[in-house]
Design a protein around this motif. Sequence first.
Motif, mmCIF file in Angstrom:
data_model
loop_
_atom_site.group_PDB
_atom_site.id
_atom_site.type_symbol
_atom_site.label_atom_id
_atom_site.label_comp_id
_atom_site.label_asym_id
_atom_site.label_seq_id
_atom_site.Cartn_x
_atom_site.Cartn_y
_atom_site.Cartn_z
ATOM 1 N N LEU A 32 0.823 -1.211 0.000
ATOM 2 C CA LEU A 32 0.000 0.000 0.000
ATOM 3 C C LEU A 32 0.857 1.261 0.000
ATOM 4 N N SER A 33 1.962 1.236 0.730
ATOM 5 C CA SER A 33 2.829 2.408 0.803
ATOM 6 C C SER A 33 3.447 2.733 -0.548
ATOM 7 N N ILE A 34 3.895 1.706 -1.254
ATOM 8 C CA ILE A 34 4.599 1.932 -2.518
ATOM 9 C C ILE A 34 3.646 2.159 -3.686
ATOM 10 N N SER A 35 2.584 1.354 -3.748
ATOM 11 C CA SER A 35 1.745 1.408 -4.952
ATOM 12 C C SER A 35 0.460 2.197 -4.792
ATOM 13 N N VAL A 36 0.097 2.594 -3.579
ATOM 14 C CA VAL A 36 -1.152 3.357 -3.400
ATOM 15 C C VAL A 36 -0.861 4.741 -2.834
ATOM 16 N N GLY A 37 -0.379 4.800 -1.590
ATOM 17 C CA GLY A 37 -0.057 6.106 -1.048
ATOM 18 C C GLY A 37 -0.130 6.177 0.462
ATOM 19 N N ARG A 38 0.218 7.347 0.974
ATOM 20 C CA ARG A 38 0.361 7.541 2.417
ATOM 21 C C ARG A 38 -0.945 7.356 3.186
#
Length: 211
Positions: A32-38
Amino acid sequence: MPHVFLPVLAFAAAWGVLVLTPGTETALIIRLSISVGRTTAIGAVLGIAAGLTLWGIGTAFGLSALIAASHTLYLVLEWACAGYLLSLAFRLLVNVLRSTPETETDSENQAPKAFWSGFRRGMFTTILNPLVGVFDLTAFPQFIPADVNAVTYALLLTVVQAVLTLTWYFTLAFTALFFSRFLANPVVIRILDGLTALVFMIFAVRLVISG
């Protein structure tokens, strides 16, 4: 008083080792951190902590013991968790195989939706896992002194679990977010989704076999 606080430190060390061990939550946070966002990643971290807190409260008041004692309840929860992990894996694999992968966004105007999407994923990944309840049910009695209120002390251990979990997964999330600026490209996202799906499938199978 040391006899009251030393078990807390010992429990913190034991849980610290466990929470640092890579698992489904680790894979979820990194993905989620890398491919979606904070925003989505933060939601997932808080969701995981919420799931752990519910298990801890359940252990303090006897719910975990009820689940562990009931073969049917345990199997239902176990298969629900395995099914949930497999559904997440299937969605990721479908995305990997698309000619143009679908991407989630963390845009400012979608922040509440993104947060709750991550929160739900984090919470369900944890709360549907009966092994968390079994750990609490097994570990809590070993660290609760004989001359204290067992429920109050169990709730204290639950707080320790939540704090350590939040500390580690927030550190992991923000580290992954830092590197996302270098890794957020279609090829890396496909590879990450494929690896995350594999992790979810492995843990789903292990969960069922462990029953």
